[in-house]
Structures are given as structure tokens and as C-alpha cells.
Design a protein around this motif. Sequence first.
Motif, PDB file in Angstrom:
ATOM      1  N   LEU A  18      45.425  10.249  23.806  1.00  0.00           N
ATOM      2  CA  LEU A  18      46.081   8.952  23.651  1.00  0.00           C
ATOM      3  C   LEU A  18      45.749   8.101  24.864  1.00  0.00           C
ATOM      4  O   LEU A  18      46.028   8.511  26.000  1.00  0.00           O
ATOM      5  CB  LEU A  18      47.596   9.150  23.539  1.00  0.00           C
ATOM      6  N   VAL A  19      45.137   6.951  24.624  1.00  0.00           N
ATOM      7  CA  VAL A  19      44.759   6.059  25.707  1.00  0.00           C
ATOM      8  C   VAL A  19      45.118   4.625  25.338  1.00  0.00           C
ATOM      9  O   VAL A  19      45.371   4.313  24.177  1.00  0.00           O
ATOM     10  CB  VAL A  19      43.257   6.133  26.038  1.00  0.00           C
ATOM     11  N   GLN A  20      45.104   3.777  26.337  1.00  0.00           N
ATOM     12  CA  GLN A  20      45.335   2.353  26.103  1.00  0.00           C
ATOM     13  C   GLN A  20      44.017   1.647  25.791  1.00  0.00           C
ATOM     14  O   GLN A  20      42.936   2.126  26.158  1.00  0.00           O
ATOM     15  CB  GLN A  20      45.986   1.714  27.323  1.00  0.00           C
ATOM     16  N   ALA A  21      44.128   0.532  25.135  1.00  0.00           N
ATOM     17  CA  ALA A  21      42.943  -0.262  24.826  1.00  0.00           C
ATOM     18  C   ALA A  21      42.180  -0.579  26.106  1.00  0.00           C
ATOM     19  O   ALA A  21      42.777  -0.869  27.144  1.00  0.00           O
ATOM     20  CB  ALA A  21      43.350  -1.545  24.120  1.00  0.00           C
ATOM     21  N   ARG A  25      23.155  14.696  24.091  1.00  0.00           N
ATOM     22  CA  ARG A  25      23.133  16.119  23.828  1.00  0.00           C
ATOM     23  C   ARG A  25      22.615  16.870  25.031  1.00  0.00           C
ATOM     24  O   ARG A  25      21.787  16.368  25.794  1.00  0.00           O
ATOM     25  CB  ARG A  25      22.286  16.411  22.586  1.00  0.00           C
ATOM     26  N   ASP A  26      23.100  18.098  25.175  1.00  0.00           N
ATOM     27  CA  ASP A  26      22.616  19.024  26.188  1.00  0.00           C
ATOM     28  C   ASP A  26      22.247  20.306  25.444  1.00  0.00           C
ATOM     29  O   ASP A  26      23.127  21.122  25.138  1.00  0.00           O
ATOM     30  CB  ASP A  26      23.692  19.267  27.238  1.00  0.00           C
ATOM     31  N   ASP A  27      20.981  20.464  25.153  1.00  0.00           N
ATOM     32  CA  ASP A  27      20.552  21.608  24.340  1.00  0.00           C
ATOM     33  C   ASP A  27      20.758  22.938  25.054  1.00  0.00           C
ATOM     34  O   ASP A  27      20.965  23.967  24.412  1.00  0.00           O
ATOM     35  CB  ASP A  27      19.090  21.443  23.936  1.00  0.00           C
ATOM     36  N   ALA A  28      20.699  22.923  26.371  1.00  0.00           N
ATOM     37  CA  ALA A  28      20.915  24.163  27.126  1.00  0.00           C
ATOM     38  C   ALA A  28      22.343  24.667  26.953  1.00  0.00           C
ATOM     39  O   ALA A  28      22.609  25.861  27.054  1.00  0.00           O
ATOM     40  CB  ALA A  28      20.612  23.942  28.592  1.00  0.00           C
ATOM     41  N   LYS A  29      23.264  23.739  26.684  1.00  0.00           N
ATOM     42  CA  LYS A  29      24.666  24.103  26.508  1.00  0.00           C
ATOM     43  C   LYS A  29      25.097  24.046  25.045  1.00  0.00           C
ATOM     44  O   LYS A  29      26.285  24.238  24.753  1.00  0.00           O
ATOM     45  CB  LYS A  29      25.547  23.163  27.335  1.00  0.00           C
ATOM     46  N   ASN A  30      24.156  23.752  24.151  1.00  0.00           N
ATOM     47  CA  ASN A  30      24.494  23.612  22.720  1.00  0.00           C
ATOM     48  C   ASN A  30      25.670  22.662  22.535  1.00  0.00           C
ATOM     49  O   ASN A  30      26.607  22.944  21.776  1.00  0.00           O
ATOM     50  CB  ASN A  30      24.808  24.967  22.093  1.00  0.00           C
ATOM     51  N   THR A  31      25.605  21.543  23.226  1.00  0.00           N
ATOM     52  CA  THR A  31      26.718  20.604  23.244  1.00  0.00           C
ATOM     53  C   THR A  31      26.236  19.201  22.918  1.00  0.00           C
ATOM     54  O   THR A  31      25.174  18.776  23.374  1.00  0.00           O
ATOM     55  CB  THR A  31      27.409  20.612  24.615  1.00  0.00           C
ATOM     56  N   VAL A  32      27.047  18.507  22.142  1.00  0.00           N
ATOM     57  CA  VAL A  32      26.817  17.101  21.821  1.00  0.00           C
ATOM     58  C   VAL A  32      28.020  16.322  22.335  1.00  0.00           C
ATOM     59  O   VAL A  32      29.161  16.757  22.178  1.00  0.00           O
ATOM     60  CB  VAL A  32      26.648  16.888  20.310  1.00  0.00           C
ATOM     61  N   TYR A  33      27.754  15.182  22.946  1.00  0.00           N
ATOM     62  CA  TYR A  33      28.813  14.374  23.546  1.00  0.00           C
ATOM     63  C   TYR A  33      28.914  13.014  22.863  1.00  0.00           C
ATOM     64  O   TYR A  33      27.952  12.514  22.285  1.00  0.00           O
ATOM     65  CB  TYR A  33      28.533  14.143  25.033  1.00  0.00           C
ATOM     66  N   LEU A  34      30.091  12.431  22.979  1.00  0.00           N
ATOM     67  CA  LEU A  34      30.279  11.044  22.574  1.00  0.00           C
ATOM     68  C   LEU A  34      31.089  10.362  23.667  1.00  0.00           C
ATOM     69  O   LEU A  34      32.279  10.631  23.817  1.00  0.00           O
ATOM     70  CB  LEU A  34      30.999  10.925  21.231  1.00  0.00           C
ATOM     71  N   GLN A  35      30.418   9.526  24.439  1.00  0.00           N
ATOM     72  CA  GLN A  35      31.093   8.741  25.458  1.00  0.00           C
ATOM     73  C   GLN A  35      31.594   7.466  24.808  1.00  0.00           C
ATOM     74  O   GLN A  35      30.808   6.708  24.228  1.00  0.00           O
ATOM     75  CB  GLN A  35      30.138   8.410  26.605  1.00  0.00           C
ATOM     76  N   MET A  36      32.882   7.235  24.891  1.00  0.00           N
ATOM     77  CA  MET A  36      33.502   6.077  24.251  1.00  0.00           C
ATOM     78  C   MET A  36      34.115   5.188  25.319  1.00  0.00           C
ATOM     79  O   MET A  36      35.034   5.603  26.029  1.00  0.00           O
ATOM     80  CB  MET A  36      34.567   6.528  23.256  1.00  0.00           C
ATOM     81  N   ASN A  37      33.599   3.993  25.446  1.00  0.00           N
ATOM     82  CA  ASN A  37      34.094   3.018  26.416  1.00  0.00           C
ATOM     83  C   ASN A  37      34.717   1.824  25.697  1.00  0.00           C
ATOM     84  O   ASN A  37      34.473   1.602  24.519  1.00  0.00           O
ATOM     85  CB  ASN A  37      32.958   2.542  27.317  1.00  0.00           C
ATOM     86  N   SER A  38      35.501   1.069  26.441  1.00  0.00           N
ATOM     87  CA  SER A  38      36.134  -0.136  25.899  1.00  0.00           C
ATOM     88  C   SER A  38      36.804   0.147  24.555  1.00  0.00           C
ATOM     89  O   SER A  38      36.601  -0.580  23.570  1.00  0.00           O
ATOM     90  CB  SER A  38      35.098  -1.253  25.747  1.00  0.00           C
ATOM     91  N   LEU A  39      37.590   1.185  24.526  1.00  0.00           N
ATOM     92  CA  LEU A  39      38.220   1.600  23.278  1.00  0.00           C
ATOM     93  C   LEU A  39      39.173   0.532  22.750  1.00  0.00           C
ATOM     94  O   LEU A  39      39.837  -0.173  23.516  1.00  0.00           O
ATOM     95  CB  LEU A  39      38.956   2.911  23.467  1.00  0.00           C
ATOM     96  N   LYS A  40      39.213   0.440  21.427  1.00  0.00           N
ATOM     97  CA  LYS A  40      40.057  -0.534  20.740  1.00  0.00           C
ATOM     98  C   LYS A  40      41.029   0.200  19.820  1.00  0.00           C
ATOM     99  O   LYS A  40      40.742   1.337  19.395  1.00  0.00           O
ATOM    100  CB  LYS A  40      39.190  -1.466  19.891  1.00  0.00           C
ATOM    101  N   PRO A  41      42.146  -0.404  19.488  1.00  0.00           N
ATOM    102  CA  PRO A  41      43.090   0.261  18.567  1.00  0.00           C
ATOM    103  C   PRO A  41      42.428   0.659  17.252  1.00  0.00           C
ATOM    104  O   PRO A  41      42.790   1.695  16.677  1.00  0.00           O
ATOM    105  CB  PRO A  41      44.162  -0.825  18.360  1.00  0.00           C
TER     106      PRO A  41
END
Length: 119
Positions: free
Chosen positions: A11-14, A71-87
Motif C-alpha cells: 500500500l503506497v500513496q500516489a 530480468r536477471d537470468d542468473a537469478k531466474n527473476t523478472v522485475y517490474l519497477q513502478m514509479n509515479s504510481l497512480k490510484p
Amino acid sequence: QVQLVESGGGLVQAGASLMLSCIASGRIFRINGAGWYRQAPGKQRELVASITTGSSANYADSVKGRFTISRDDAKNTVYLQMNSLKPEDTAVYYCNANVQVDSLSYSYWGQGTQVTVSS
């Protein structure tokens, strides 16, 4: 057996930022394409961002310029960086990945992580 586990919601603010992670575990040769989807209450699941094996990314118009998939294939990880989040970004976010197991590929889904953005 392959599992995808998402984390990083909250839970974050806009205007705030969050980074979602999707970790694949199990008998994995490699992750091919992957994507982040979201589903808000009463709405259909929609594709937010996708990334290819070569890290070419595509985004929904609603998140372009604010979200970044990586993505970081060495870690088998996919990321989603979300900035300026809106409601209107409030939804359950799901990771989907096409995972190569031995000579075959299968599509897997994570269990979802809730993102709530208050105004």
C-alpha cells in the motif's frame, strides 16, 4: 515442478514507487519471454509489460514512461519497477513466464501480489 513467486506489492500513496519481483524456482533450463499482468476488481486481466529473451520490452500505453520491466537470468527473476504510481494502478499484479524445462516450454503464472495506491 516450476513455481513463480511474486513479491514487492503493498500500500503506497500516489506518486510513490514499488518494485515487484518474480522468482522462478524448480527444474528450469531458462526463462524465455515473461510478462507482468494486472487485474483490478471487476476488470479483465491486462498485460502491463512484457520482456523477451533478448530483453526487448513492451508496455501498455497506460504505464509507458513510468514502469520498467527487467530480468536477471542468473537469478531466474523478472522485475517490474513502478514509479509515479497512480490510484488507477491499484490491482493484483501477476507474473507470467514461458519457462523452458528440458526441451519443452511451458507457461506458468504466479499467485499474484496486491498493489494498492491511495490518492
